[in-house]
Design an enzyme around this catalytic site. Structure first.
Site, PDB file in Angstrom:
ATOM      1  N   ASN A 106      -2.299  27.545  16.524  1.00 24.13           N
ATOM      2  CA  ASN A 106      -1.436  28.682  16.185  1.00 24.13           C
ATOM      3  C   ASN A 106      -2.080  29.949  16.727  1.00 24.13           C
ATOM      4  OD1 ASN A 106       0.616  30.198  14.752  1.00 24.13           O
ATOM      5  ND2 ASN A 106      -0.911  30.666  13.192  1.00 24.13           N
ATOM      6  N   HIS A 108      -2.325  33.909  15.779  1.00 22.48           N
ATOM      7  CA  HIS A 108      -2.078  34.792  14.637  1.00 22.48           C
ATOM      8  C   HIS A 108      -2.569  36.197  14.992  1.00 22.48           C
ATOM      9  CE1 HIS A 108      -1.524  35.936  10.468  1.00 22.48           C
ATOM     10  NE2 HIS A 108      -2.662  36.594  10.553  1.00 22.48           N
ATOM     11  N   SER A 135      -6.127  35.879  16.779  1.00 24.26           N
ATOM     12  CA  SER A 135      -6.943  34.663  16.670  1.00 24.26           C
ATOM     13  C   SER A 135      -6.107  33.454  17.068  1.00 24.26           C
ATOM     14  CB  SER A 135      -7.387  34.451  15.210  1.00 24.26           C
ATOM     15  OG  SER A 135      -8.038  35.591  14.697  1.00 24.26           O
ATOM     16  N   ASP A 144      -2.981  29.935   8.008  1.00 22.07           N
ATOM     17  CA  ASP A 144      -3.808  30.812   8.849  1.00 22.07           C
ATOM     18  C   ASP A 144      -5.307  30.656   8.581  1.00 22.07           C
ATOM     19  OD1 ASP A 144      -1.474  31.856   9.984  1.00 22.07           O
ATOM     20  OD2 ASP A 144      -1.341  33.449   8.496  1.00 22.07           O
TER      21      ASP A 144
HETATM   22  C1  GRF Z   1       2.904  37.139  17.881  1.00 20.94           C
HETATM   23  O1  GRF Z   1       2.369  38.354  17.462  1.00 20.94           O
HETATM   24  C2  GRF Z   1       2.088  36.009  17.332  1.00 20.94           C
HETATM   25  O2  GRF Z   1       0.739  36.299  17.244  1.00 20.94           O
HETATM   26  C3  GRF Z   1       2.670  35.835  15.956  1.00 20.94           C
HETATM   27  O3  GRF Z   1       4.032  36.093  16.095  1.00 20.94           O
HETATM   28  C4  GRF Z   1       4.251  36.907  17.242  1.00 20.94           C
HETATM   29  C5  GRF Z   1       5.172  36.143  18.117  1.00 20.94           C
HETATM   30  O4  GRF Z   1       5.548  36.866  19.234  1.00 20.94           O
HETATM   31  N1  GRF Z   1       2.340  34.542  15.406  1.00 20.94           N
HETATM   32  P1  GRF Z   1       6.396  36.154  20.391  1.00 20.94           P
HETATM   33  O5  GRF Z   1       7.594  35.502  19.727  1.00 20.94           O
HETATM   34  O6  GRF Z   1       5.511  35.156  21.062  1.00 20.94           O
HETATM   35  O7  GRF Z   1       6.794  37.275  21.294  1.00 20.94           O
END
Ligand code: GRF
Length: 220
Positions: A106, A108, A135, A144
């Site tokens: 994932n 985050h 991260s 997370d």
């Molecule tokens: C990103 O900030 C990611 O870190 C978080 O959700 C957002 C997704 O953005 N988990 P995208 O849909 O990839 O533009």
């Protein structure tokens, strides 16, 4: 390496992976993009790249576990080596997730363990954090909180607001995700029950992405 990407929203991380796949800097094949939201702009990005998409709507299932079972049955039928949560906004039931631990990552938008959960940019600003970041971690049943692979940090500026902080961080998130998946695809980074290993040695602290987009060790 065959990769399935799960998305719920905008899809900028997916776009970065597709671009890196296309230009040959990331040796993966994104075989499908799955979503819980039919209107997710990420699905259009996948389709225009010729990647098959599949949406499962949570409201069509009796409960969360049934939804997760159906989703992961789909994933299993695709037999990916890696599942990437790229802006996938649902918590996955632990019974469904457990067989995939070590094969799912994932991204985050915070320097975990700080600011797990939602609204990370606002919380970093409210906390007066001098640094903010993103991260990449292996997904485990705790939200997370799975073993960290790599992080990127940026300075918080005195006149930052949520929008500016998020916007400045986003391109670094993309680089971080691409670099992290590269390590996994090359076989250098592996998940073990004792934690991630890099080149068969325990990774004691998350790697740090630096300005030239490479990953560095940081002191523990
Ligand atoms: C990103 O900030 C990611 O870190 C978080 O959700 C957002 C997704 O953005 N988990 P995208 O849909 O990839 O533009």
């Amino acid at each position: 390496m065959d990769v399935v990407v799960l998305v719920s929203g905008r899809g900028s991380n997916l776009e970065a992976l597709l671009a890196a796949q296309r230009d040959g800097t990331l040796p993966i094949r994104i075989t499908a993009v799955l979503s819980d939201r039919p209107a997710a702009p990420a699905l259009a990005i996948a389709r225009s790249a010729g990647v098959p998409t599949h949406t499962l709507v949570p409201a069509h299932f009796d409960n969360r576990v049934e939804f997760d079972r159906a989703l992961f049955a789909d994933i299993a039928s695709l037999a990916p080596q890696l599942v990437v949560l790229a802006g996938y906004m649902r918590i996955i039931d632990s019974s469904v997730l457990t067989p995939w631990v070590g094969r799912m990552i994932n991204i985050h938008p915070s320097l975990l363990p700080q600011h797990a959960g939602m609204h990370t940019h606002r919380r970093a600003l409210e906390a007066g954090d001098p640094e903010h970041g993103a991260s990449v971690h292996f997904v485990t049943a705790e939200l997370d909180s799975g073993p960290l692979i790599a992080q990127v940090a940026i300075d918080v500026l005195v006149d930052d607001d949520v929008a500016s902080l998020a916007a400045r961080l986003l391109p670094h998130e993309h680089d971080l995700l691409v670099a992290s998946i590269n390590l996994i695809a090359s076989g250098r980074l592996r998940y073990t029950v004792d934690g991630p290993q890099l080149d068969a040695l325990a990774l004691l602290a998350p790697l740090r992405l630096i300005a030239d987009r490479s990953l560095r060790f940081q002191s523990t």
